[in-house]
Design a protein around this motif. Sequence first.
Motif, PDB file in Angstrom:
ATOM      1  N   UNK A  12       0.812  -1.216   0.000  1.00  0.00           N
ATOM      2  CA  UNK A  12       0.000   0.000   0.000  1.00  0.00           C
ATOM      3  C   UNK A  12       0.842   1.260   0.000  1.00  0.00           C
ATOM      4  N   UNK A  13       1.934   1.250   0.778  1.00  0.00           N
ATOM      5  CA  UNK A  13       2.820   2.410   0.798  1.00  0.00           C
ATOM      6  C   UNK A  13       3.477   2.607  -0.567  1.00  0.00           C
ATOM      7  N   UNK A  14       3.901   1.497  -1.185  1.00  0.00           N
ATOM      8  CA  UNK A  14       4.506   1.616  -2.510  1.00  0.00           C
ATOM      9  C   UNK A  14       3.522   2.105  -3.553  1.00  0.00           C
ATOM     10  N   UNK A  15       2.287   1.626  -3.527  1.00  0.00           N
ATOM     11  CA  UNK A  15       1.271   2.093  -4.475  1.00  0.00           C
ATOM     12  C   UNK A  15       0.981   3.577  -4.283  1.00  0.00           C
ATOM     13  N   UNK A  16       0.968   4.020  -3.038  1.00  0.00           N
ATOM     14  CA  UNK A  16       0.727   5.447  -2.774  1.00  0.00           C
ATOM     15  C   UNK A  16       1.869   6.306  -3.304  1.00  0.00           C
ATOM     16  N   UNK A  17       3.117   5.836  -3.141  1.00  0.00           N
ATOM     17  CA  UNK A  17       4.266   6.584  -3.644  1.00  0.00           C
ATOM     18  C   UNK A  17       4.286   6.620  -5.173  1.00  0.00           C
ATOM     19  N   UNK A  18       3.863   5.536  -5.807  1.00  0.00           N
ATOM     20  CA  UNK A  18       3.809   5.520  -7.272  1.00  0.00           C
ATOM     21  C   UNK A  18       2.713   6.440  -7.778  1.00  0.00           C
ATOM     22  N   UNK A  19       1.658   6.624  -7.003  1.00  0.00           N
ATOM     23  CA  UNK A  19       0.556   7.488  -7.404  1.00  0.00           C
ATOM     24  C   UNK A  19      -0.626   6.734  -7.968  1.00  0.00           C
ATOM     25  N   UNK A  20      -0.752   5.464  -7.628  1.00  0.00           N
ATOM     26  CA  UNK A  20      -1.869   4.661  -8.107  1.00  0.00           C
ATOM     27  C   UNK A  20      -3.103   4.994  -7.272  1.00  0.00           C
ATOM     28  N   UNK A  21      -4.231   5.285  -7.893  1.00  0.00           N
ATOM     29  CA  UNK A  21      -5.448   5.543  -7.099  1.00  0.00           C
ATOM     30  C   UNK A  21      -5.940   4.261  -6.431  1.00  0.00           C
ATOM     31  N   UNK A  22      -6.798   4.445  -5.433  1.00  0.00           N
ATOM     32  CA  UNK A  22      -7.362   3.314  -4.680  1.00  0.00           C
ATOM     33  C   UNK A  22      -6.262   2.475  -4.046  1.00  0.00           C
ATOM     34  N   UNK A  23      -5.239   3.143  -3.491  1.00  0.00           N
ATOM     35  CA  UNK A  23      -4.129   2.403  -2.883  1.00  0.00           C
ATOM     36  C   UNK A  23      -4.593   1.614  -1.660  1.00  0.00           C
ATOM     37  N   UNK A  24      -5.478   2.201  -0.870  1.00  0.00           N
ATOM     38  CA  UNK A  24      -5.943   1.504   0.338  1.00  0.00           C
ATOM     39  C   UNK A  24      -6.795   0.280  -0.006  1.00  0.00           C
ATOM     40  N   UNK A  25      -7.788   0.385  -0.895  1.00  0.00           N
ATOM     41  CA  UNK A  25      -8.521  -0.830  -1.260  1.00  0.00           C
ATOM     42  C   UNK A  25      -7.627  -1.897  -1.894  1.00  0.00           C
ATOM     43  N   UNK A  26      -6.659  -1.488  -2.713  1.00  0.00           N
ATOM     44  CA  UNK A  26      -5.751  -2.466  -3.296  1.00  0.00           C
ATOM     45  C   UNK A  26      -4.886  -3.120  -2.226  1.00  0.00           C
ATOM     46  N   UNK A  27      -4.466  -2.353  -1.221  1.00  0.00           N
ATOM     47  CA  UNK A  27      -3.710  -2.939  -0.110  1.00  0.00           C
ATOM     48  C   UNK A  27      -4.567  -3.933   0.671  1.00  0.00           C
ATOM     49  N   UNK A  28      -5.859  -3.596   0.844  1.00  0.00           N
ATOM     50  CA  UNK A  28      -6.760  -4.544   1.510  1.00  0.00           C
ATOM     51  C   UNK A  28      -6.926  -5.817   0.680  1.00  0.00           C
ATOM     52  N   UNK A  29      -6.993  -5.673  -0.645  1.00  0.00           N
ATOM     53  CA  UNK A  29      -7.086  -6.857  -1.509  1.00  0.00           C
ATOM     54  C   UNK A  29      -5.831  -7.712  -1.386  1.00  0.00           C
ATOM     55  N   UNK A  30      -4.670  -7.087  -1.299  1.00  0.00           N
ATOM     56  CA  UNK A  30      -3.422  -7.829  -1.117  1.00  0.00           C
ATOM     57  C   UNK A  30      -3.412  -8.523   0.238  1.00  0.00           C
ATOM     58  N   UNK A  31      -3.972  -7.867   1.263  1.00  0.00           N
ATOM     59  CA  UNK A  31      -4.046  -8.476   2.595  1.00  0.00           C
ATOM     60  C   UNK A  31      -4.877  -9.760   2.561  1.00  0.00           C
ATOM     61  N   UNK A  32      -6.068  -9.683   1.982  1.00  0.00           N
ATOM     62  CA  UNK A  32      -6.917 -10.865   1.937  1.00  0.00           C
ATOM     63  C   UNK A  32      -6.368 -11.907   0.960  1.00  0.00           C
ATOM     64  N   UNK A  33      -5.679 -11.470  -0.092  1.00  0.00           N
ATOM     65  CA  UNK A  33      -5.086 -12.423  -1.013  1.00  0.00           C
ATOM     66  C   UNK A  33      -3.965 -13.230  -0.402  1.00  0.00           C
ATOM     67  N   UNK A  34      -3.324 -12.698   0.635  1.00  0.00           N
ATOM     68  CA  UNK A  34      -2.240 -13.435   1.287  1.00  0.00           C
ATOM     69  C   UNK A  34      -2.743 -14.668   2.024  1.00  0.00           C
ATOM     70  N   UNK A  35      -4.043 -14.742   2.307  1.00  0.00           N
ATOM     71  CA  UNK A  35      -4.585 -15.924   2.969  1.00  0.00           C
ATOM     72  C   UNK A  35      -4.688 -17.115   2.013  1.00  0.00           C
ATOM     73  N   UNK A  36      -4.538 -16.864   0.724  1.00  0.00           N
ATOM     74  CA  UNK A  36      -4.497 -17.947  -0.270  1.00  0.00           C
ATOM     75  C   UNK A  36      -3.094 -17.946  -0.841  1.00  0.00           C
ATOM     76  N   UNK A  37      -2.171 -18.739  -0.310  1.00  0.00           N
ATOM     77  CA  UNK A  37      -0.784 -18.685  -0.783  1.00  0.00           C
ATOM     78  C   UNK A  37      -0.684 -18.896  -2.283  1.00  0.00           C
TER      79      UNK A  37
END
Length: 417
Positions: free
Chosen positions: A264-289
């Motif tokens: 999420x921090x990297x997406x925010x620095x790059x300037x990608x919109x919806x960085x927080x929802x994308x970080x949440x998607x990455x969080x939940x995606x980590x539960x499926x290795x």
Amino acid sequence: MTAQRERPAGGTRGPDPGAAAPEQALADDGTRPTGGSRWVIPYGLDVAAGIAWRILLIVAAAAVVIYLADTLAVVLVPVVLAVIAASLLAPEAHLMSSRIRWMPHAIATAIVIVGGLAIVGGVLTGVVYAFISGLPQLTSQVTGGFVEIQNWVRTGPLGLNNQQFTQIGDQFLTSLQESQSTIAASALGAVGTVGELLTEGLLALFTLIFLIHDGPAIWRFLLRGVPGRVRDRADVAGRRAFASLVGYTRAIIVVAFIDAVTAGLGLWLIGVPLAVPLAALIFFGAFIPTLGAVISGVVAALVALVSGGITDALLVVLLLLAVQNLEGYILQPLFLGKSIKLHPLAVVLPISCGLVVAGIPGALLAVPLVTVLDNGLRSLTRESDGVIDPARVNPLDPRSARPEFADPKVNVVPEDA
């Protein structure tokens, strides 16, 4: 005067009538005689047939289990999710009730459940608010990207004129209008799905409350169905299996949190919109290795491509590759290495099978199920076990999943557990 039995010559005794007949030797061609019949069965075919019917029996039993699980999925999935949530919250409830002597276990259970629901609700609220706030920016960027695509279609190698481009747009709108009935039916189905999810959520919450409050009593009740001579070993295996689930749940949450914050921090620095929802998607995606990281990475790269072009998309791909290397080489060995020891193939195959059989819930529950079965079966099949007394294995301590850990001074089940 009674007659004496005549003994065989040479002082040897005759064959015992009650003894089993000796196994017939193999013939020169590798066959075994079958009771004096002239028909003989090759030894290899005999062994292959024995293996084949056993495999068919196992496959049939597995098919019955899968059929029952699919039939009872509406009940089974909430119960399994409640067990996983209990592995995360039960240790905290028992810790509170054991450290604070005046606090009843029921109050500790209520505190951890309300706190867990508050954390989950707060995270979901923040994600939805961030998505709604960033949606206008994403919409404007998508509109600009669509205009660029229009210009490229007209001036690029396709060379479409305005009339042809307008015709393509009209065909798209016509097909969209024709599918309105399908969209309405899908909306009604979505409403039904929401109601079903609400019912399953209430069932999971109800089950979670009693698993945390009465978990040991429920386990002792289940052990009554195990034969007495193996009950202690089954008790130890169950405690170790649940301890491995506790360790896995804790570790995967820590790993997923670090992945989400870093990405999420990297997406925010790059300037990608919806960085927080994308970080949440990455969080939940980590539960499926493995598969979860791929899916969440593709979504983040597509959003970056639409909003910022190919440069931002490549930067996002490099960022997610760095996060995955951080997880694979540092975080997983540090946190998951002591909780689960599974071969990567033993992770990918169960996830794939769970995805085919039960969709997303099956993929989500595949690895925890394999972890529990692996530790439980290892404990059951171990010939020499250093732990004999089940009370010396704390199911709420992840260290109990390791067979070498059997120190009663450190690892004793609390009295109220």
